[in-house]
Design a protein around this motif. Sequence first.
Motif, PDB file in Angstrom:
ATOM      1  N   ALA A  10       0.833  -1.209   0.000  1.00  0.00           N
ATOM      2  CA  ALA A  10       0.000   0.000   0.000  1.00  0.00           C
ATOM      3  C   ALA A  10       0.866   1.257   0.000  1.00  0.00           C
ATOM      4  O   ALA A  10       0.573   2.225  -0.726  1.00  0.00           O
ATOM      5  N   ILE A  11       1.929   1.246   0.794  1.00  0.00           N
ATOM      6  CA  ILE A  11       2.835   2.394   0.853  1.00  0.00           C
ATOM      7  C   ILE A  11       3.500   2.633  -0.498  1.00  0.00           C
ATOM      8  O   ILE A  11       3.606   3.769  -0.976  1.00  0.00           O
ATOM      9  N   ALA A  12       3.924   1.536  -1.132  1.00  0.00           N
ATOM     10  CA  ALA A  12       4.575   1.652  -2.443  1.00  0.00           C
ATOM     11  C   ALA A  12       3.624   2.237  -3.482  1.00  0.00           C
ATOM     12  O   ALA A  12       4.013   3.101  -4.286  1.00  0.00           O
ATOM     13  N   TYR A  13       2.365   1.787  -3.457  1.00  0.00           N
ATOM     14  CA  TYR A  13       1.389   2.298  -4.429  1.00  0.00           C
ATOM     15  C   TYR A  13       1.109   3.779  -4.194  1.00  0.00           C
ATOM     16  O   TYR A  13       1.134   4.590  -5.145  1.00  0.00           O
ATOM     17  N   LEU A  14       0.837   4.145  -2.940  1.00  0.00           N
ATOM     18  CA  LEU A  14       0.528   5.545  -2.638  1.00  0.00           C
ATOM     19  C   LEU A  14       1.711   6.451  -2.964  1.00  0.00           C
ATOM     20  O   LEU A  14       1.532   7.568  -3.476  1.00  0.00           O
ATOM     21  N   THR A  15       2.912   5.972  -2.699  1.00  0.00           N
ATOM     22  CA  THR A  15       4.114   6.757  -3.010  1.00  0.00           C
ATOM     23  C   THR A  15       4.256   6.943  -4.516  1.00  0.00           C
ATOM     24  O   THR A  15       4.610   8.032  -4.994  1.00  0.00           O
ATOM     25  N   SER A  16       3.963   5.878  -5.283  1.00  0.00           N
ATOM     26  CA  SER A  16       4.058   5.965  -6.751  1.00  0.00           C
ATOM     27  C   SER A  16       3.052   6.958  -7.324  1.00  0.00           C
ATOM     28  O   SER A  16       3.279   7.540  -8.387  1.00  0.00           O
ATOM     29  N   GLN A  17       1.955   7.160  -6.596  1.00  0.00           N
ATOM     30  CA  GLN A  17       0.931   8.113  -7.022  1.00  0.00           C
ATOM     31  C   GLN A  17       1.157   9.501  -6.434  1.00  0.00           C
ATOM     32  O   GLN A  17       0.338  10.397  -6.614  1.00  0.00           O
ATOM     33  N   ASN A  18       2.283   9.641  -5.724  1.00  0.00           N
ATOM     34  CA  ASN A  18       2.604  10.896  -5.023  1.00  0.00           C
ATOM     35  C   ASN A  18       1.450  11.310  -4.112  1.00  0.00           C
ATOM     36  O   ASN A  18       1.071  12.475  -4.033  1.00  0.00           O
ATOM     37  N   ASN A  19       0.899  10.297  -3.416  1.00  0.00           N
ATOM     38  CA  ASN A  19      -0.299  10.538  -2.610  1.00  0.00           C
ATOM     39  C   ASN A  19      -0.216   9.822  -1.262  1.00  0.00           C
ATOM     40  O   ASN A  19      -1.220   9.370  -0.718  1.00  0.00           O
ATOM     41  N   MET A  20       0.992   9.715  -0.717  1.00  0.00           N
ATOM     42  CA  MET A  20       1.183   9.047   0.561  1.00  0.00           C
ATOM     43  C   MET A  20       0.579   9.872   1.693  1.00  0.00           C
ATOM     44  O   MET A  20       0.575  11.104   1.653  1.00  0.00           O
ATOM     45  N   PHE A  21       0.060   9.173   2.709  1.00  0.00           N
ATOM     46  CA  PHE A  21      -0.441   9.872   3.894  1.00  0.00           C
ATOM     47  C   PHE A  21       0.685  10.711   4.484  1.00  0.00           C
ATOM     48  O   PHE A  21       1.793  10.233   4.691  1.00  0.00           O
ATOM     49  N   ASN A  22       0.370  11.948   4.807  1.00  0.00           N
ATOM     50  CA  ASN A  22       1.385  12.861   5.347  1.00  0.00           C
ATOM     51  C   ASN A  22       0.974  13.270   6.768  1.00  0.00           C
ATOM     52  O   ASN A  22       0.172  14.174   6.968  1.00  0.00           O
ATOM     53  N   TYR A  23       1.522  12.554   7.743  1.00  0.00           N
ATOM     54  CA  TYR A  23       1.242  12.872   9.149  1.00  0.00           C
ATOM     55  C   TYR A  23       2.131  14.034   9.569  1.00  0.00           C
ATOM     56  O   TYR A  23       3.337  14.014   9.348  1.00  0.00           O
ATOM     57  N   GLN A  24       1.528  15.043  10.199  1.00  0.00           N
ATOM     58  CA  GLN A  24       2.280  16.256  10.537  1.00  0.00           C
ATOM     59  C   GLN A  24       2.282  16.597  12.025  1.00  0.00           C
ATOM     60  O   GLN A  24       3.234  17.173  12.530  1.00  0.00           O
ATOM     61  N   LYS A  25       1.209  16.239  12.741  1.00  0.00           N
ATOM     62  CA  LYS A  25       1.151  16.581  14.164  1.00  0.00           C
ATOM     63  C   LYS A  25       0.347  15.537  14.929  1.00  0.00           C
ATOM     64  O   LYS A  25      -0.753  15.163  14.512  1.00  0.00           O
ATOM     65  N   LEU A  26       0.899  15.084  16.037  1.00  0.00           N
ATOM     66  CA  LEU A  26       0.217  14.141  16.916  1.00  0.00           C
ATOM     67  C   LEU A  26      -0.440  14.925  18.058  1.00  0.00           C
ATOM     68  O   LEU A  26       0.244  15.574  18.847  1.00  0.00           O
ATOM     69  N   HIS A  27      -1.762  14.850  18.139  1.00  0.00           N
ATOM     70  CA  HIS A  27      -2.485  15.648  19.128  1.00  0.00           C
ATOM     71  C   HIS A  27      -2.745  14.888  20.434  1.00  0.00           C
ATOM     72  O   HIS A  27      -2.596  15.455  21.513  1.00  0.00           O
ATOM     73  N   LYS A  28      -3.175  13.637  20.325  1.00  0.00           N
ATOM     74  CA  LYS A  28      -3.493  12.877  21.531  1.00  0.00           C
ATOM     75  C   LYS A  28      -3.086  11.412  21.372  1.00  0.00           C
ATOM     76  O   LYS A  28      -3.184  10.848  20.273  1.00  0.00           O
ATOM     77  N   VAL A  29      -2.660  10.820  22.483  1.00  0.00           N
ATOM     78  CA  VAL A  29      -2.417   9.381  22.571  1.00  0.00           C
ATOM     79  C   VAL A  29      -3.210   8.889  23.774  1.00  0.00           C
ATOM     80  O   VAL A  29      -2.900   9.222  24.913  1.00  0.00           O
TER      81      VAL A  29
END
Length: 293
Positions: free
Chosen positions: A220-239
């Motif tokens: 899944a990561i390889a496919y999304l990366t090939s589409q230049n559409n990988m999930f981009n996590y930027q900030k962790l708010h709560k755990v």
Amino acid sequence: MKKAIIIVLSIAAFTSCNSIQKKATIKGNKLKKESKMENLKTIAQEAQEAFFKEYSSEGIKKYFTTDYIQHNPHVPTGIAPVLGFLPVLKKANTTYTTHRILQDGEFIILHNSYHNAEALGGKEVVAFDVWRMQDGKAAEHWDNITTKVEQTASGRSQVDGVTDITDVNKTAANKEIVKNFVNDVLFGKAPEKITNYVSTEEYHQHNPMVKDGLDGLGEAIAYLTSQNNMFNYQKLHKVLGEGNFVLTMSEGEWNGKPQAFYDLFRLKDNKIVEHWDVIQEIPAEMAHTNGKF
């Protein structure tokens, strides 16, 4: 001399009794607090039922604070919009199923499915609802909602899987493992460490687009990366977590738009072995000024 001894013994007895009473009071208050905290799950379930089963204005007033803080982008803050929403839900016969309920201190986490839920975004939707409880009432609410997907890459649904809470004594350690996983892998700081966190032997996937196992995740990561559409996590708010379950609430981008990522992980033997998630776009305009997080 005898009189002095009697006075000393009287003072000692008084001090001892006072100390015992003080300890008993402290212990009693502690037990009351613990009992109240243990009861929060029940209160949350009753509040959920008042909202989505009984459609009861009296129930809402009983279980929600008057200054209820809302983070759902489409619902104004306060208790009045909640009350105003009841006729819509009742007319549509909107109901719910709770698959998992967790508690982390004053926070209650519900993994829910909603049925006849067009008012929430679809006929059938899946959601994480997070409530902050205060004085035995729901005082603040966050959620992430997505439509139900019938056919998934793994063959698992978005909500099935293990429900039993275990390893409560490992809650803090499991939260730390997941926090480090998010920082290292999802934030891309050290993605090569993925096997430090995710089991190579067992990894059940409930994201509709991803197959089971590390191979499925890599694909899944390889496919999304090939589409230049990988999930981009930027900030962790709560755990937040309880025992073997840990929920993270993160902010980032996907499909070129701001997104809220809610990820629920199940851990076993210090490794992540199961994953559920809900991804929801964050709109530019909200019905309140509280923000999504």
